[in-house]
Write a protein that holds these residues in place. Structure first.
Motif, PDB file in Angstrom:
ATOM      1  N   LEU A  42       0.825  -1.211   0.000  1.00 39.76           N
ATOM      2  CA  LEU A  42       0.000   0.000   0.000  1.00 39.76           C
ATOM      3  C   LEU A  42       0.857   1.257   0.000  1.00 39.76           C
ATOM      4  O   LEU A  42       0.529   2.238  -0.689  1.00 39.76           O
ATOM      5  CB  LEU A  42      -0.926  -0.019   1.225  1.00 39.76           C
ATOM      6  N   CYS A  43       1.957   1.222   0.747  1.00 37.33           N
ATOM      7  CA  CYS A  43       2.857   2.382   0.742  1.00 37.33           C
ATOM      8  C   CYS A  43       3.457   2.620  -0.640  1.00 37.33           C
ATOM      9  O   CYS A  43       3.520   3.761  -1.122  1.00 37.33           O
ATOM     10  CB  CYS A  43       3.956   2.185   1.779  1.00 37.33           C
ATOM     11  N   LEU A  44       3.914   1.555  -1.278  1.00 41.53           N
ATOM     12  CA  LEU A  44       4.481   1.699  -2.624  1.00 41.53           C
ATOM     13  C   LEU A  44       3.447   2.193  -3.612  1.00 41.53           C
ATOM     14  O   LEU A  44       3.731   3.032  -4.479  1.00 41.53           O
ATOM     15  CB  LEU A  44       5.070   0.362  -3.079  1.00 41.53           C
ATOM     16  N   LEU A  45       2.212   1.663  -3.486  1.00 40.41           N
ATOM     17  CA  LEU A  45       1.144   2.127  -4.370  1.00 40.41           C
ATOM     18  C   LEU A  45       0.834   3.592  -4.130  1.00 40.41           C
ATOM     19  O   LEU A  45       0.607   4.362  -5.070  1.00 40.41           O
ATOM     20  CB  LEU A  45      -0.105   1.269  -4.159  1.00 40.41           C
ATOM     21  N   GLY A  46       0.860   4.014  -2.851  1.00 40.24           N
ATOM     22  CA  GLY A  46       0.608   5.415  -2.552  1.00 40.24           C
ATOM     23  C   GLY A  46       1.693   6.316  -3.111  1.00 40.24           C
ATOM     24  O   GLY A  46       1.411   7.386  -3.647  1.00 40.24           O
ATOM     25  N   VAL A  47       2.965   5.876  -2.956  1.00 36.32           N
ATOM     26  CA  VAL A  47       4.062   6.670  -3.528  1.00 36.32           C
ATOM     27  C   VAL A  47       3.949   6.755  -5.037  1.00 36.32           C
ATOM     28  O   VAL A  47       4.160   7.810  -5.648  1.00 36.32           O
ATOM     29  CB  VAL A  47       5.416   6.053  -3.114  1.00 36.32           C
ATOM     30  N   PHE A  48       3.597   5.636  -5.686  1.00 31.97           N
ATOM     31  CA  PHE A  48       3.434   5.634  -7.142  1.00 31.97           C
ATOM     32  C   PHE A  48       2.335   6.600  -7.573  1.00 31.97           C
ATOM     33  O   PHE A  48       2.515   7.399  -8.504  1.00 31.97           O
ATOM     34  CB  PHE A  48       3.127   4.216  -7.609  1.00 31.97           C
ATOM     35  N   LEU A  49       1.198   6.534  -6.873  1.00 26.06           N
ATOM     36  CA  LEU A  49       0.096   7.440  -7.227  1.00 26.06           C
ATOM     37  C   LEU A  49       0.456   8.889  -6.938  1.00 26.06           C
ATOM     38  O   LEU A  49       0.081   9.795  -7.686  1.00 26.06           O
ATOM     39  CB  LEU A  49      -1.166   7.031  -6.451  1.00 26.06           C
ATOM     40  N   LEU A  50       1.207   9.084  -5.843  1.00 29.19           N
ATOM     41  CA  LEU A  50       1.589  10.453  -5.506  1.00 29.19           C
ATOM     42  C   LEU A  50       2.468  11.071  -6.587  1.00 29.19           C
ATOM     43  O   LEU A  50       2.293  12.238  -6.942  1.00 29.19           O
ATOM     44  CB  LEU A  50       2.320  10.447  -4.156  1.00 29.19           C
TER      45      LEU A  50
END
Length: 297
Positions: free
Chosen positions: A25-33
Protein backbone atom coordinates in the motif's frame (compact mmCIF):
# COMPACT_ATOMS: atom_id res chain seq x y z
CA UNK A 1 8.05 -26.86 23.48
CA UNK A 2 6.06 -27.99 20.51
CA UNK A 3 3.11 -25.92 21.65
CA UNK A 4 5.23 -22.76 21.95
CA UNK A 5 6.57 -23.21 18.42
CA UNK A 6 3.09 -23.64 17.00
CA UNK A 7 1.89 -20.52 18.80
CA UNK A 8 4.82 -18.45 17.46
CA UNK A 9 4.16 -19.67 13.93
CA UNK A 10 0.51 -18.74 14.34
CA UNK A 11 1.52 -15.15 15.15
CA UNK A 12 4.37 -14.66 12.64
CA UNK A 13 2.34 -15.74 9.60
CA UNK A 14 -0.36 -13.06 9.89
CA UNK A 15 2.23 -10.45 10.83
CA UNK A 16 4.23 -11.13 7.67
CA UNK A 17 1.16 -10.88 5.52
CA UNK A 18 0.14 -7.69 7.25
CA UNK A 19 3.59 -6.17 6.67
CA UNK A 20 3.56 -7.15 3.02
CA UNK A 21 0.15 -5.55 2.56
CA UNK A 22 1.33 -2.39 4.31
CA UNK A 23 4.47 -2.16 2.19
CA UNK A 24 2.46 -2.73 -1.01
CA UNK A 25 0.00 0.00 0.00
CA UNK A 26 2.86 2.38 0.74
CA UNK A 27 4.48 1.70 -2.62
CA UNK A 28 1.14 2.13 -4.37
CA UNK A 29 0.61 5.41 -2.55
CA UNK A 30 4.06 6.67 -3.53
CA UNK A 31 3.43 5.63 -7.14
CA UNK A 32 0.10 7.44 -7.23
CA UNK A 33 1.59 10.45 -5.51
CA UNK A 34 4.33 10.82 -8.13
CA UNK A 35 1.90 10.24 -10.98
CA UNK A 36 -0.82 12.72 -9.98
CA UNK A 37 -0.67 16.00 -11.93
CA UNK A 38 -1.88 18.57 -9.43
CA UNK A 39 -0.32 21.84 -8.24
CA UNK A 40 -0.78 20.84 -4.61
CA UNK A 41 0.84 17.46 -5.18
CA UNK A 42 3.61 19.10 -7.18
CA UNK A 43 4.41 21.40 -4.25
CA UNK A 44 4.40 18.42 -1.92
CA UNK A 45 6.80 16.52 -4.18
CA UNK A 46 9.08 19.56 -4.35
CA UNK A 47 9.15 19.79 -0.54
CA UNK A 48 10.00 16.09 -0.24
CA UNK A 49 12.76 16.45 -2.84
CA UNK A 50 14.24 19.48 -1.09
CA UNK A 51 14.13 17.69 2.24
CA UNK A 52 15.59 14.30 1.43
CA UNK A 53 17.57 14.45 -1.85
CA UNK A 54 20.41 16.73 -0.59
CA UNK A 55 20.97 14.33 2.26
CA UNK A 56 21.77 11.51 -0.14
CA UNK A 57 24.75 13.27 -1.73
CA UNK A 58 27.11 11.42 0.60
CA UNK A 59 25.61 8.13 -0.59
CA UNK A 60 26.01 9.08 -4.27
CA UNK A 61 29.59 10.26 -3.84
CA UNK A 62 31.16 6.77 -4.26
CA UNK A 63 29.01 6.07 -7.31
CA UNK A 64 29.92 9.44 -8.88
CA UNK A 65 33.59 8.83 -8.12
CA UNK A 66 33.49 5.37 -9.68
CA UNK A 67 31.79 6.74 -12.82
CA UNK A 68 34.38 9.55 -13.13
CA UNK A 69 37.19 7.05 -12.63
CA UNK A 70 35.80 4.83 -15.37
CA UNK A 71 35.45 7.79 -17.75
CA UNK A 72 39.01 8.90 -16.99
CA UNK A 73 40.28 5.39 -17.68
CA UNK A 74 38.46 5.24 -21.01
CA UNK A 75 39.80 8.68 -21.91
CA UNK A 76 43.32 7.50 -21.03
CA UNK A 77 42.90 4.48 -23.31
CA UNK A 78 41.79 6.72 -26.17
CA UNK A 79 44.74 9.05 -25.59
CA UNK A 80 47.13 6.11 -25.57
CA UNK A 81 45.72 4.81 -28.88
CA UNK A 82 45.90 8.26 -30.46
CA UNK A 83 49.47 8.63 -29.21
CA UNK A 84 50.47 5.34 -30.85
CA UNK A 85 48.78 6.36 -34.10
CA UNK A 86 50.47 9.76 -34.07
CA UNK A 87 53.88 8.18 -33.47
CA UNK A 88 53.32 5.81 -36.38
CA UNK A 89 52.22 8.67 -38.64
CA UNK A 90 55.23 10.73 -37.51
CA UNK A 91 57.61 7.94 -38.50
CA UNK A 92 55.90 7.67 -41.89
CA UNK A 93 56.08 11.43 -42.40
CA UNK A 94 59.77 11.43 -41.53
CA UNK A 95 60.35 8.74 -44.13
CA UNK A 96 58.36 10.69 -46.72
CA UNK A 97 60.26 13.87 -45.81
CA UNK A 98 63.59 12.15 -46.34
CA UNK A 99 62.39 10.75 -49.68
CA UNK A 100 61.13 14.18 -50.75
CA UNK A 101 64.44 15.82 -49.86
CA UNK A 102 66.35 13.22 -51.83
CA UNK A 103 64.07 13.63 -54.84
CA UNK A 104 64.38 17.41 -54.64
CA UNK A 105 68.16 17.20 -54.59
CA UNK A 106 68.16 14.71 -57.47
CA UNK A 107 65.78 16.92 -59.46
CA UNK A 108 68.02 19.96 -58.88
CA UNK A 109 71.09 18.03 -60.06
CA UNK A 110 69.31 16.79 -63.20
CA UNK A 111 68.03 20.24 -64.04
CA UNK A 112 71.50 21.64 -63.60
CA UNK A 113 73.06 18.95 -65.79
CA UNK A 114 70.48 19.33 -68.55
CA UNK A 115 70.31 23.13 -68.25
CA UNK A 116 66.54 22.94 -68.30
CA UNK A 117 64.58 26.19 -68.39
CA UNK A 118 61.03 25.83 -67.05
CA UNK A 119 58.21 27.64 -68.77
CA UNK A 120 57.70 30.90 -66.84
CA UNK A 121 54.17 31.24 -68.23
CA UNK A 122 52.97 28.15 -66.34
CA UNK A 123 51.58 29.78 -63.21
CA UNK A 124 48.63 28.82 -61.04
CA UNK A 125 45.59 30.44 -59.48
CA UNK A 126 43.70 28.79 -56.63
CA UNK A 127 39.94 28.61 -56.34
CA UNK A 128 37.40 27.28 -53.87
CA UNK A 129 34.89 24.64 -54.92
CA UNK A 130 31.51 26.29 -54.47
CA UNK A 131 29.24 23.41 -55.47
CA UNK A 132 29.37 19.91 -56.81
CA UNK A 133 27.00 19.68 -59.74
CA UNK A 134 27.83 16.05 -60.41
CA UNK A 135 25.16 13.57 -61.43
CA UNK A 136 25.01 10.06 -62.88
CA UNK A 137 25.29 11.69 -66.32
CA UNK A 138 27.54 14.68 -65.60
CA UNK A 139 30.63 15.04 -63.44
CA UNK A 140 31.61 18.66 -62.78
CA UNK A 141 32.26 21.19 -60.02
CA UNK A 142 31.95 24.97 -59.78
CA UNK A 143 34.85 27.28 -58.80
CA UNK A 144 34.74 30.83 -57.43
CA UNK A 145 37.17 32.15 -60.06
CA UNK A 146 36.21 33.26 -63.54
CA UNK A 147 36.86 35.72 -66.34
CA UNK A 148 37.77 38.50 -63.89
CA UNK A 149 40.72 36.32 -62.81
CA UNK A 150 41.78 35.60 -66.40
CA UNK A 151 40.43 32.03 -66.50
CA UNK A 152 40.22 30.55 -70.01
CA UNK A 153 38.36 27.50 -71.29
CA UNK A 154 40.48 24.38 -71.49
CA UNK A 155 42.92 25.13 -68.68
CA UNK A 156 43.85 22.21 -66.45
CA UNK A 157 42.92 22.02 -62.76
CA UNK A 158 44.68 20.09 -60.00
CA UNK A 159 44.05 19.46 -56.30
CA UNK A 160 47.72 19.78 -55.40
CA UNK A 161 48.68 16.19 -56.22
CA UNK A 162 46.95 15.00 -59.35
CA UNK A 163 45.00 16.25 -62.32
CA UNK A 164 41.30 16.85 -61.64
CA UNK A 165 39.87 18.10 -64.94
CA UNK A 166 39.64 21.06 -67.28
CA UNK A 167 37.79 24.35 -67.37
CA UNK A 168 34.63 24.14 -69.46
CA UNK A 169 32.49 27.22 -69.20
CA UNK A 170 33.67 30.53 -67.75
CA UNK A 171 31.51 33.21 -66.18
CA UNK A 172 32.51 36.56 -64.80
CA UNK A 173 32.98 35.27 -61.25
CA UNK A 174 32.72 31.49 -61.59
CA UNK A 175 34.01 28.67 -63.78
CA UNK A 176 32.85 25.12 -64.31
CA UNK A 177 35.33 22.23 -64.22
CA UNK A 178 34.65 19.04 -66.16
CA UNK A 179 36.19 16.23 -64.11
CA UNK A 180 38.30 13.43 -65.54
CA UNK A 181 35.52 11.02 -64.57
CA UNK A 182 33.00 12.69 -66.88
CA UNK A 183 31.95 10.73 -69.95
CA UNK A 184 32.98 13.61 -72.24
CA UNK A 185 36.54 13.78 -70.85
CA UNK A 186 39.37 12.54 -73.09
CA UNK A 187 42.97 13.19 -71.97
CA UNK A 188 46.08 12.20 -73.98
CA UNK A 189 48.40 10.44 -71.56
CA UNK A 190 51.56 8.41 -71.30
CA UNK A 191 52.13 5.33 -69.15
CA UNK A 192 55.49 5.16 -67.42
CA UNK A 193 57.97 3.50 -67.50
CA UNK A 194 56.96 1.77 -70.75
CA UNK A 195 56.18 5.07 -72.51
CA UNK A 196 52.95 3.74 -74.04
CA UNK A 197 50.64 6.47 -75.36
CA UNK A 198 46.99 6.18 -74.40
CA UNK A 199 43.75 8.08 -73.90
CA UNK A 200 42.26 8.40 -70.41
CA UNK A 201 38.53 8.31 -71.09
CA UNK A 202 35.98 9.05 -68.38
CA UNK A 203 32.86 6.91 -68.11
CA UNK A 204 31.13 8.48 -65.06
CA UNK A 205 32.89 6.08 -62.69
CA UNK A 206 35.60 6.73 -60.11
CA UNK A 207 38.26 5.09 -62.32
CA UNK A 208 38.43 6.26 -65.98
CA UNK A 209 39.22 3.80 -68.75
CA UNK A 210 42.56 3.41 -70.52
CA UNK A 211 41.88 3.27 -74.26
CA UNK A 212 43.89 2.93 -77.48
CA UNK A 213 46.97 1.15 -76.13
CA UNK A 214 49.42 -0.08 -78.73
CA UNK A 215 50.98 -2.86 -76.62
CA UNK A 216 48.96 -3.67 -73.47
CA UNK A 217 51.41 -6.45 -72.56
CA UNK A 218 53.99 -3.87 -71.47
CA UNK A 219 51.63 -2.26 -68.97
CA UNK A 220 51.46 -3.41 -65.37
CA UNK A 221 49.14 -2.35 -62.53
CA UNK A 222 50.79 0.43 -60.57
CA UNK A 223 52.41 2.14 -63.58
CA UNK A 224 52.22 5.93 -63.43
CA UNK A 225 49.94 7.77 -65.86
CA UNK A 226 50.92 11.33 -66.79
CA UNK A 227 49.70 13.85 -69.34
CA UNK A 228 51.59 14.20 -72.62
CA UNK A 229 50.55 17.68 -73.67
CA UNK A 230 49.40 16.47 -77.10
CA UNK A 231 47.01 18.92 -78.69
CA UNK A 232 48.46 21.86 -76.80
CA UNK A 233 45.63 21.92 -74.24
CA UNK A 234 47.24 20.44 -71.14
CA UNK A 235 50.85 20.86 -70.01
CA UNK A 236 52.96 17.74 -70.21
CA UNK A 237 54.04 15.80 -67.15
CA UNK A 238 50.95 16.28 -64.95
CA UNK A 239 50.25 13.28 -62.75
CA UNK A 240 46.92 11.62 -63.48
CA UNK A 241 47.16 8.41 -61.43
CA UNK A 242 48.17 4.79 -61.58
CA UNK A 243 47.11 1.90 -63.77
CA UNK A 244 44.68 -0.56 -62.17
CA UNK A 245 42.69 -3.52 -63.40
CA UNK A 246 39.00 -4.04 -62.68
CA UNK A 247 37.46 -7.50 -62.05
CA UNK A 248 36.69 -7.87 -65.77
CA UNK A 249 40.33 -7.28 -66.74
CA UNK A 250 39.74 -3.82 -68.19
CA UNK A 251 42.60 -1.40 -67.55
CA UNK A 252 41.61 1.71 -65.66
CA UNK A 253 43.29 4.64 -63.91
CA UNK A 254 43.23 4.98 -60.13
CA UNK A 255 43.23 8.76 -59.97
CA UNK A 256 45.80 10.49 -57.78
CA UNK A 257 43.46 13.37 -56.91
CA UNK A 258 41.03 12.93 -54.03
CA UNK A 259 37.71 13.40 -55.78
CA UNK A 260 35.72 12.74 -52.60
CA UNK A 261 37.09 15.86 -50.87
CA UNK A 262 37.52 18.56 -53.50
CA UNK A 263 37.71 21.82 -51.54
CA UNK A 264 40.43 23.84 -53.27
CA UNK A 265 41.63 23.52 -56.86
CA UNK A 266 44.60 25.01 -58.65
CA UNK A 267 44.01 26.26 -62.19
CA UNK A 268 47.14 26.09 -64.35
CA UNK A 269 47.58 29.13 -66.58
CA UNK A 270 48.73 27.38 -69.72
CA UNK A 271 48.46 29.20 -73.04
CA UNK A 272 49.59 26.23 -75.08
CA UNK A 273 52.78 25.69 -77.00
CA UNK A 274 53.95 28.59 -79.09
CA UNK A 275 53.37 27.86 -82.81
CA UNK A 276 56.32 28.06 -85.18
CA UNK A 277 55.45 30.74 -87.77
CA UNK A 278 58.14 29.94 -90.31
CA UNK A 279 59.45 26.39 -90.32
CA UNK A 280 62.23 26.89 -92.95
CA UNK A 281 63.67 29.80 -90.99
CA UNK A 282 64.01 27.54 -87.97
CA UNK A 283 65.64 24.73 -89.94
CA UNK A 284 68.07 27.07 -91.67
CA UNK A 285 68.36 29.70 -94.38
CA UNK A 286 67.09 28.72 -97.79
CA UNK A 287 69.99 28.08 -100.20
CA UNK A 288 70.01 29.63 -103.67
CA UNK A 289 69.44 27.36 -106.63
CA UNK A 290 73.11 27.48 -107.72
CA UNK A 291 74.37 26.68 -104.24
CA UNK A 292 72.01 23.70 -104.01
CA UNK A 293 73.37 22.34 -107.31
CA UNK A 294 76.97 22.69 -106.06
CA UNK A 295 76.11 20.95 -102.81
CA UNK A 296 74.43 18.14 -104.69
CA UNK A 297 77.48 17.70 -106.94
Amino acid sequence: MARDRSQSSDYTGPLRRLLLVAVALCLLGVFLLWRIDSPRVERFRAQITDRFVPGFEWAMAPVTGAVNLLQDFQSYQRLAEQNRELRSELRQMQAWKEAAVQLEQENARLLDLNNVRLDPRLTVISGVVLADSGSPFRQSVLLNVGARDGIVDGWATMDGIGLVGRISGVGQNTARVILLTDASSRIPASIQPSGQRTIVAGDNTAAPLVDFIENPGQIRPGDRVISTGDGGVFPAGLLIGQVASDPSGQLRVRLAADFERLEFLRVLRHHGTEPVPDTPSVIGPQLPELAREEVSQ
